[in-house]
Motif scaffolding. Structure first.
Motif, PDB file in Angstrom:
ATOM      1  N   GLU A  90     -23.094  25.090 -18.745  1.00 45.07           N
ATOM      2  CA  GLU A  90     -24.556  24.962 -18.772  1.00 45.07           C
ATOM      3  C   GLU A  90     -25.050  24.666 -20.184  1.00 45.07           C
ATOM      4  OE1 GLU A  90     -25.702  27.842 -14.972  1.00 45.07           O
ATOM      5  OE2 GLU A  90     -25.433  28.710 -16.974  1.00 45.07           O
ATOM      6  N   LEU A  91     -24.445  25.326 -21.174  1.00 48.14           N
ATOM      7  CA  LEU A  91     -24.813  25.039 -22.561  1.00 48.14           C
ATOM      8  C   LEU A  91     -24.491  23.586 -22.917  1.00 48.14           C
ATOM      9  CD1 LEU A  91     -23.706  28.258 -24.485  1.00 48.14           C
ATOM     10  CD2 LEU A  91     -26.041  27.403 -24.200  1.00 48.14           C
ATOM     11  N   ARG A  92     -23.341  23.113 -22.453  1.00 45.67           N
ATOM     12  CA  ARG A  92     -22.972  21.716 -22.709  1.00 45.67           C
ATOM     13  C   ARG A  92     -23.993  20.772 -22.073  1.00 45.67           C
ATOM     14  NH1 ARG A  92     -18.358  21.721 -20.308  1.00 45.67           N
ATOM     15  NH2 ARG A  92     -17.287  22.571 -22.133  1.00 45.67           N
ATOM     16  N   LYS A  93     -24.421  21.090 -20.881  1.00 42.97           N
ATOM     17  CA  LYS A  93     -25.401  20.253 -20.187  1.00 42.97           C
ATOM     18  C   LYS A  93     -26.717  20.198 -20.951  1.00 42.97           C
ATOM     19  CE  LYS A  93     -27.330  19.498 -15.550  1.00 42.97           C
ATOM     20  NZ  LYS A  93     -27.376  20.005 -14.153  1.00 42.97           N
ATOM     21  N   ILE A  94     -27.058  21.302 -21.615  1.00 38.50           N
ATOM     22  CA  ILE A  94     -28.293  21.359 -22.407  1.00 38.50           C
ATOM     23  C   ILE A  94     -28.172  20.539 -23.686  1.00 38.50           C
ATOM     24  CG2 ILE A  94     -29.818  22.864 -23.760  1.00 38.50           C
ATOM     25  CD1 ILE A  94     -29.100  25.126 -21.780  1.00 38.50           C
ATOM     26  N   TRP A  95     -27.028  20.662 -24.384  1.00 38.39           N
ATOM     27  CA  TRP A  95     -26.919  20.179 -25.757  1.00 38.39           C
ATOM     28  C   TRP A  95     -26.184  18.859 -25.948  1.00 38.39           C
ATOM     29  CZ3 TRP A  95     -29.862  21.966 -29.506  1.00 38.39           C
ATOM     30  CH2 TRP A  95     -30.428  23.239 -29.362  1.00 38.39           C
ATOM     31  N   GLU A  96     -25.480  18.364 -24.943  1.00 45.02           N
ATOM     32  CA  GLU A  96     -24.728  17.123 -25.126  1.00 45.02           C
ATOM     33  C   GLU A  96     -25.668  15.941 -25.382  1.00 45.02           C
ATOM     34  OE1 GLU A  96     -22.457  16.470 -21.638  1.00 45.02           O
ATOM     35  OE2 GLU A  96     -24.187  16.429 -20.295  1.00 45.02           O
ATOM     36  N   PRO A  97     -25.196  14.890 -26.075  1.00 47.48           N
ATOM     37  CA  PRO A  97     -26.048  13.736 -26.396  1.00 47.48           C
ATOM     38  C   PRO A  97     -26.721  13.116 -25.175  1.00 47.48           C
ATOM     39  CG  PRO A  97     -24.005  13.614 -27.632  1.00 47.48           C
ATOM     40  CD  PRO A  97     -23.849  14.757 -26.676  1.00 47.48           C
ATOM     41  N   ALA A  98     -26.051  13.117 -24.026  1.00 45.29           N
ATOM     42  CA  ALA A  98     -26.620  12.517 -22.808  1.00 45.29           C
ATOM     43  C   ALA A  98     -27.861  13.258 -22.320  1.00 45.29           C
ATOM     44  CB  ALA A  98     -25.563  12.488 -21.705  1.00 45.29           C
TER      45      ALA A  98
END
Length: 331
Positions: A129-137
């Motif tokens: 979920e953190l990756r989904k928030i912070w990734e460039p996409a």
């Protein structure tokens, strides 16, 4: 009467100049860099200056780990505070300038994800979920809480994070997104963690990240989120850092000392004081002390002028304190 007054003024000015020159003539230890490491080094600097009865001056700035290394590799400062290991580009910059460095881990930090106290829905967040928030996409696209988790509010999420010159930004993006500095750009960024705390404290739908000490000092303003790395949510704490369960956001933090600066007695004395008092002062400012053996390694490396890094220009994600001890033994 006028002559007496003029003479008095001249004497007063002369005395002021002499005092000023004496103050300016004091040996100075210059430090800059990470805002995460700042509370530790500032506490050491204060106690050291008291112990030296003002005979040595220590200045501690905050320009972020990256900003600090830029100054350090230009030999503008004696010591850099760093919330991650020196990177390849910085190693090359130091090499080109003839700057050699002694690497000294001084504590462990639990990089903390924080939300507003009125947030009742995301007390635990998965790494995915953190990756989904912070990734460039996610830039300009993932803008609401319910886009991350359908059970969460249909409200705009306000993000706060470390600036691009911050080692915390480098470590967080590598640990969560998978690549250092790989991040969305539409968030409020600052090298000053107090700015991030204040932003989260004033917006119910906010989320951000910063060093553990800033969370502990502001527990009435922000709440820490439990991080789920596939084994259930884990809150940052001395226990979860010590047993290695707070991953992937548990990390060592450092100072780097210019090897030539060690020839200056004031720098040598300061580092000696730092390592001998670090266990208590690290704990006092709410970070996690390392085994005393590591602080002794640092002093041995200082005495022997052992330069270089055990990290090969990269952060080691999921590193535990016992693993750090093994690395230091190999230097």
């Amino acid at each position: 009467m006028l002559k007496i007054f003029t003479f008095t003024v001249v004497v007063a000015v002369a005395v002021a100049i002499i005092i000023s020159n004496q103050v300016n003539a004091r040996p100075i230890v210059t430090i800059d860099g990470s805002s995460t490491v700042y509370p530790i080094t500032e506490a050491v600097a204060e106690d050291f200056q008291i112990a030296k009865k003002g005979g040595i001056r220590v200045t501690v700035g905050i320009s972020g780990t990256g900003g600090g290394f830029k100054k350090f590799c230009r030999a503008e400062i004696d010591i850099v505070n760093a919330s991650r290991p020196i990177q390849h580009s910085e190693m090359e910059a130091c090499r080109a300038a003839g700057v050699q460095y002694i690497e000294m881990p001084i504590a462990f930090d639990a990089l903390t994800v924080a939300v507003n106290p009125h947030n009742t829905w995301s007390r635990t967040i998965t790494v995915a979920e953190l990756r989904k928030i912070w990734e460039p996409a996610a830039h300009g696209k993932i803008t609401k809480w319910n886009q991350i988790n359908p059970a969460w509010p249909d409200e705009k999420i306000k993000l706060f994070g470390a600036g691009a010159d911050s080692g915390t930004f480098d470590y967080f993006t590598e640990a969560i997104v998978g690549k250092a500095k790989s991040s969305r750009g539409d968030f409020t960024a600052s090298e000053d963690d107090n700015v991030l705390v204040q932003g989260i404290a004033t917006d119910k739908y906010s989320l951000g990240f910063f060093g553990f000490a800033y969370y502990i000092e502001n527990q009435k303003k922000v709440n820490a989120v439990a991080i789920d790395n596939g084994k259930g949510g884990v809150i940052p704490s001395a226990e979860s850092v010590g047993n290695g369960n707070y991953q992937p956001l548990s990390r060592p933090i450092f100072i780097y000392v210019n090897a030539k600066a060690v020839d200056k007695p004031e720098v040598n004395e300061f580092i000696d004081f730092y390592m001998k008092n670090a266990p208590s002062l690290v704990k006092e400012v709410k970070y996690f002390p390392l085994p005393r053996e590591i602080y002794q390694f640092n002093l041995d490396h200082l005495k022997q002028r052992k330069v270089g890094t055990v990290f090969d220009g990269e952060s080691k994600i999921d590193l535990r304190i016992d693993e750090l001890l093994k690395l230091e033994r190999r230097l």
